[in-house]
Design a protein around this motif. Structure first.
Motif, PDB file in Angstrom:
ATOM      1  N   THR A  69      44.304  -6.300  32.166  1.00  0.00           N
ATOM      2  CA  THR A  69      45.328  -7.153  32.782  1.00  0.00           C
ATOM      3  C   THR A  69      45.418  -6.896  34.276  1.00  0.00           C
ATOM      4  O   THR A  69      45.467  -7.827  35.088  1.00  0.00           O
ATOM      5  CB  THR A  69      46.687  -6.900  32.101  1.00  0.00           C
ATOM      6  N   GLN A 118      37.303 -10.774  28.241  1.00  0.00           N
ATOM      7  CA  GLN A 118      38.193  -9.621  28.027  1.00  0.00           C
ATOM      8  C   GLN A 118      38.793  -9.647  26.631  1.00  0.00           C
ATOM      9  O   GLN A 118      38.778  -8.654  25.898  1.00  0.00           O
ATOM     10  CB  GLN A 118      39.366  -9.679  29.019  1.00  0.00           C
ATOM     11  N   GLN A 143      44.659 -15.571  26.264  1.00  0.00           N
ATOM     12  CA  GLN A 143      45.348 -14.509  25.533  1.00  0.00           C
ATOM     13  C   GLN A 143      45.581 -14.931  24.088  1.00  0.00           C
ATOM     14  O   GLN A 143      46.022 -16.048  23.832  1.00  0.00           O
ATOM     15  CB  GLN A 143      46.727 -14.237  26.162  1.00  0.00           C
ATOM     16  N   LYS A 160      51.116  -5.695  24.138  1.00  0.00           N
ATOM     17  CA  LYS A 160      49.665  -5.897  24.145  1.00  0.00           C
ATOM     18  C   LYS A 160      49.133  -5.772  25.564  1.00  0.00           C
ATOM     19  O   LYS A 160      47.952  -6.071  25.816  1.00  0.00           O
ATOM     20  CB  LYS A 160      49.320  -7.282  23.616  1.00  0.00           C
ATOM     21  N   ALA A 161      50.011  -5.408  26.490  1.00  0.00           N
ATOM     22  CA  ALA A 161      49.687  -5.339  27.922  1.00  0.00           C
ATOM     23  C   ALA A 161      49.348  -6.697  28.506  1.00  0.00           C
ATOM     24  O   ALA A 161      48.699  -6.790  29.548  1.00  0.00           O
ATOM     25  CB  ALA A 161      48.561  -4.328  28.201  1.00  0.00           C
ATOM     26  N   GLN A 162      49.810  -7.753  27.849  1.00  0.00           N
ATOM     27  CA  GLN A 162      49.612  -9.108  28.371  1.00  0.00           C
ATOM     28  C   GLN A 162      50.791  -9.507  29.251  1.00  0.00           C
ATOM     29  O   GLN A 162      51.949  -9.291  28.862  1.00  0.00           O
ATOM     30  CB  GLN A 162      49.536 -10.125  27.221  1.00  0.00           C
ATOM     31  N   ARG A 163      50.510 -10.102  30.382  1.00  0.00           N
ATOM     32  CA  ARG A 163      51.569 -10.772  31.128  1.00  0.00           C
ATOM     33  C   ARG A 163      52.000 -11.996  30.326  1.00  0.00           C
ATOM     34  O   ARG A 163      51.265 -12.482  29.473  1.00  0.00           O
ATOM     35  CB  ARG A 163      51.075 -11.218  32.508  1.00  0.00           C
ATOM     36  N   LEU A 182      37.889  -6.875  23.517  1.00  0.00           N
ATOM     37  CA  LEU A 182      38.859  -6.042  22.792  1.00  0.00           C
ATOM     38  C   LEU A 182      38.858  -6.385  21.306  1.00  0.00           C
ATOM     39  O   LEU A 182      38.843  -5.512  20.449  1.00  0.00           O
ATOM     40  CB  LEU A 182      40.281  -6.288  23.311  1.00  0.00           C
ATOM     41  N   SER A 204      43.608  -2.083  27.551  1.00  0.00           N
ATOM     42  CA  SER A 204      44.308  -3.369  27.588  1.00  0.00           C
ATOM     43  C   SER A 204      45.051  -3.590  28.906  1.00  0.00           C
ATOM     44  O   SER A 204      44.977  -4.668  29.501  1.00  0.00           O
ATOM     45  CB  SER A 204      45.273  -3.484  26.403  1.00  0.00           C
ATOM     46  N   SER A 218      44.165  -3.894  16.799  1.00  0.00           N
ATOM     47  CA  SER A 218      45.176  -3.051  17.478  1.00  0.00           C
ATOM     48  C   SER A 218      46.257  -3.897  18.146  1.00  0.00           C
ATOM     49  O   SER A 218      47.354  -3.419  18.380  1.00  0.00           O
ATOM     50  CB  SER A 218      44.489  -2.188  18.538  1.00  0.00           C
ATOM     51  N   GLN A 219      45.956  -5.136  18.462  1.00  0.00           N
ATOM     52  CA  GLN A 219      46.906  -5.932  19.228  1.00  0.00           C
ATOM     53  C   GLN A 219      47.834  -6.753  18.344  1.00  0.00           C
ATOM     54  O   GLN A 219      49.052  -6.688  18.481  1.00  0.00           O
ATOM     55  CB  GLN A 219      46.144  -6.858  20.199  1.00  0.00           C
ATOM     56  N   TYR A 220      47.263  -7.551  17.461  1.00  0.00           N
ATOM     57  CA  TYR A 220      48.124  -8.452  16.688  1.00  0.00           C
ATOM     58  C   TYR A 220      48.130  -8.191  15.186  1.00  0.00           C
ATOM     59  O   TYR A 220      48.797  -8.886  14.444  1.00  0.00           O
ATOM     60  CB  TYR A 220      47.795  -9.914  17.028  1.00  0.00           C
ATOM     61  N   ASN A 269      53.976  -7.490  27.647  1.00  0.00           N
ATOM     62  CA  ASN A 269      54.389  -7.184  26.276  1.00  0.00           C
ATOM     63  C   ASN A 269      53.625  -5.944  25.799  1.00  0.00           C
ATOM     64  O   ASN A 269      52.899  -5.330  26.582  1.00  0.00           O
ATOM     65  CB  ASN A 269      54.177  -8.407  25.376  1.00  0.00           C
TER      66      ASN A 269
END
Lengths: 498, 498
Positions: free
Chosen positions: B384, A383, A314, B312-315, A387, B380, A398-400, B310
């Motif tokens: 996950t 993955q 991640q 970002k759809a990250q665990r 993205l 996203s 889009s994420q960070y 979060n």
């Protein structure tokens, strides 16, 4: 209580126990780095007699060991900013610095710094500090040319850029290579030396403060040539003795997070003795848990095209931020490994230019191969890169929210550096906690009541810089010199004890 | 210096300024919660005369407001652990607690706690504290039945489970519902009341400590009925005055991270005055930046089948950890939103059973629909969940190592709760910093030199619990009662000043 414990920095001496004053002055300053030097100059220029006590056999402190970049701007810009076409507003600087400091920001102190920063530039120029009217455009940790102005923080990065117009505020001295620190302290020392009202006692250890019956600081005990000497300071004592990097016990006690770093940055005198002296007379020590800690993954600037990942593959931050902001975020990750992934092309001159010294953890002709080499969960890095690469094509992370100029699809062959602290890479750190002070440098107690006669500046105080997440290069020497000046002026303006 | 500042907790009074002692005792205790009560009992049982000074009009402190779960084990197990079939080793308990406390662990203190914890259970039983020999199997934050033993931390979760054999160590009192705190303090108070050598002064504020010429604590100043009273304490003063939750200025200064919480947990007397008194005589305050802060996403236990993400759809953590460990990790995430995703089935009785009060941020008949409702980057959350569901099938959470019993594919329809602090959910917090003490309760200065005559226990001291990441319910009351006892014994064993 033994004789020894009476001269422990955590136990002040009472003036009633002082048989005689062995030395007298108006303002006594502990430490001759950037803060102490600037404090002495201002106090002397305001008419006070000053003695600086320095542990080492020469001036310098941590300022001399640094690049001596100085973070300045606002008020429409310093001479250099203006010459380079940057119109820097005080409000933008203030907003950026408030975001940088986070919830523990000292708003009054930051406001004062920003409003007077351009004037501070002029004061330094008057001392003889040379700055060239030139802009160093490349993303860098420090300037290795003789250029002056550079971006030294996260000004152009998310989320700062959404709230404050970016402007370069790092001012590098007019000297080739990373040699600003020694030059800066040479100039400050020359200014000290030419002032008749300042004397300097080298190889002198400040042992403890001396207080009177109402708790006011009236002097200090020093040790010189194996003798304890009681020094009377009619206008007070200014502690400019650095942070506590070099005191393992204090670091473990107050800032255990920093033990993840590999290299304390500072001089051997950074033992926290100044902070302890202040605490011993009731001064509040604040922000003691915080520090600068960094994974300096650039230069070369091309590394910014890469991504930092944890062992879940991640991402966790926009990689165009200042290196300590990435370092801090990295240290919050669950798991055992951290990697920096970059194309072989962008890796390019890394070997030659890097400070980090990270080893190669893996390379891959495909993402799958790299996942395999790094022991990542199959499909996880794919993955993330899928993205990310899609976002690179649209030009929006889009994420960070890494800025679009740093978005370029990650195409194999790829290199992964092991940026896990403790596995070979350089993780510099230093403390950011210290005595709570008013912008004047007056040390306050936990109720923010002033402790008469006591001042602190530089890293002994807790200044404008409060955390790694919002650090920018130049903020430390900026704060040290600025806060030193204010403390010097304030002490000199106080009534001299009869 | 004004009269007022002389009785400020940050400024001690000197014994030479004490015209007369208005009250005398052997051991003076500030605060009548769990720590103060246990300290008084031990000091009295060792033959000392004791006075407890309590701000409120009744005993209780924060212990009475808590569930009074008590974290105990080791030495083969407490009576309850053994009866329920758990053989708890001191080493497993020690390893777990050391990991819990992290880099700032006090190894000596934790060792001592673990070695004497089963005996502490027996002492409590002798006081009359009732524990039923029963095990509450369900994952819970507190026990709402009258059962005793439950898992109250992350013992069964990664990474703890890999290093220490898990064992339930939370001991809930034998009382129906969440009523352990009042019952516990009723029993402690009855034990105090029946001891002739202990007297209690309620509605009495401790103002400041009194020190002699060598810096030893010889008494304290209290205010009762609008009068200042000088109390002599021949064997010293034990500060059991709680933490600093209720002191906004101190929280902002020392633990700004906690300002992300919504609800300080504790009693109104937790103003940090005990910590300030200790600091005023040179005591080191440590770990001041840390606190308990939590997103209590369970019960119901079925929520553990869900995942926290979060924006970002990250665990970011294994969701079978203690709620404060998840809360802490959540607060480290970059971004604006945090969600908890669970199937509609597992959401089940959440409405009825939850403490969190989180609102529904979205629901989806498909993952795509949920991504849309939550404004997540398209694809996203799907990524996950794809990985996670694959792992559920194999029974191994390759990324965050949630235990296999909590792995079940997330199949739509899904519910997403908004667990972002500040958006409606309950985020409880309290401070975990305090005076540095030896295991005996003796307060030490920054060089770990003992300050004669001064003791601290409970939250006024920095005890075995050091951070949210490693908290387990029952550690606070466990620490308060255990550290109170040791401080009481130590004070009672000291020489009485003539």
């Amino acid at each position: 209580m033994t004789e020894q414990s009476k001269t422990n920095p955590s136990q002040p001496r009472h003036s009633r126990d002082v048989a005689q004053w062995d030395m007298e002055t108006d303002v006594a300053i502990v430490g001759f780095g950037g803060a102490g030097g600037c404090a002495a100059i201002e106090a002397a220029d305001a008419g006070s007699e000053v003695i600086i006590f320095e542990l080492a056999s020469a001036s310098g402190g941590s300022t001399a060991m640094s690049s001596a970049e100085i973070y300045m701007g606002g008020s429409g810009g310093t001479r250099v900013q203006q010459a380079c076409g940057f119109d820097d507003s005080t409000e933008d600087m203030f907003t950026y610095m408030m975001m940088s400091a986070g919830p523990q920001a000292d708003e009054v102190k930051i406001r004062n710094y920003c409003e007077n920063s351009a004037a501070h530039f002029d004061w330094l120029v008057d001392l003889g500090v040379p700055f060239k009217d030139s802009f160093h455009e490349e993303r860098a940790i420090m300037c290795l040319t003789d250029d002056c102005l550079l971006y030294t923080g996260s000004e152009k990065a998310y989320p700062f850029v959404e709230h404050a117009k970016p402007c370069p505020r790092g001012h590098n001295l007019y000297v080739e290579g990373d040699n600003g620190g020694p030059l800066f302290m040479k100039i400050v020392t020359a200014n000290v030396d030419k002032r008749d009202h300042i004397s300097v006692e080298y190889e002198t250890r400040a042992l403890t403060l001396i207080i009177d019956d109402v708790g006011a600081v009236v002097g200090l005990v020093i040790r010189k040539d194996q003798k304890e000497i009681n020094v009377r300071a009619r206008q007070g004592v200014i502690l400019c003795a650095g942070g506590f990097n070099m005191n393992e016990e204090m670091v473990q006690k107050y800032a255990p997070m920093l033990t993840q770093g590999t290299e304390p940055i500072g001089n051997p005198g950074d033992t926290g003795s100044g902070i302890q002296m202040g605490m011993s007379v009731g001064g509040a020590a604040i922000n003691m848990h915080e520090g600068f800690i960094s994974i300096p993954y650039y230069p070369p600037a091309s590394m910014t095209f890469g991504i930092a990942i944890n062992d879940k593959a991640q991402r966790f931050i926009n990689e165009d931020v200042y290196h300590a902001r990435l370092g801090h975020a990295a240290l919050q990750q669950q798991g055992d490994r951290l990697y920096f992934i970059v194309t072989v092309d962008d890796y390019g001159s890394y070997e030659k230019m890097n400070f980090l010294g990270a080893s190669i953890a893996g390379t891959g002709e495909s993402v799958t191969e790299l996942e395999d080499e790094l022991g990542l969960r199959k499909g996880s890095l794919q993955q993330t890169i899928d993205l990310y690469n899609e976002d690179c094509v649209t030009g929006e992370d889009s994420q960070y929210h890494k800025a679009s100029q740093w978005l370029k699809p990650l195409e194999a062959p790829l290199v992964a550096l092991d940026i896990t602290p403790g596995r070979g890479c350089f993780v510099p750190w230093f403390t950011l906690g210290g005595l709570d002070t008013l912008p004047t440098g007056q040390v306050v107690d936990p109720q923010r009541q002033i402790i008469p006669g006591l001042y602190a500046a530089g890293r002994t105080a807790c200044g404008i810089v409060r955390r790694a997440e919002g650090y920018s290069s130049g903020m430390s020497v900026g704060d040290a010199t600025f806060s030193g000046r204010l403390a010097g002026k304030q002490a000199a303006s106080s009534t001299k004890a009869a």
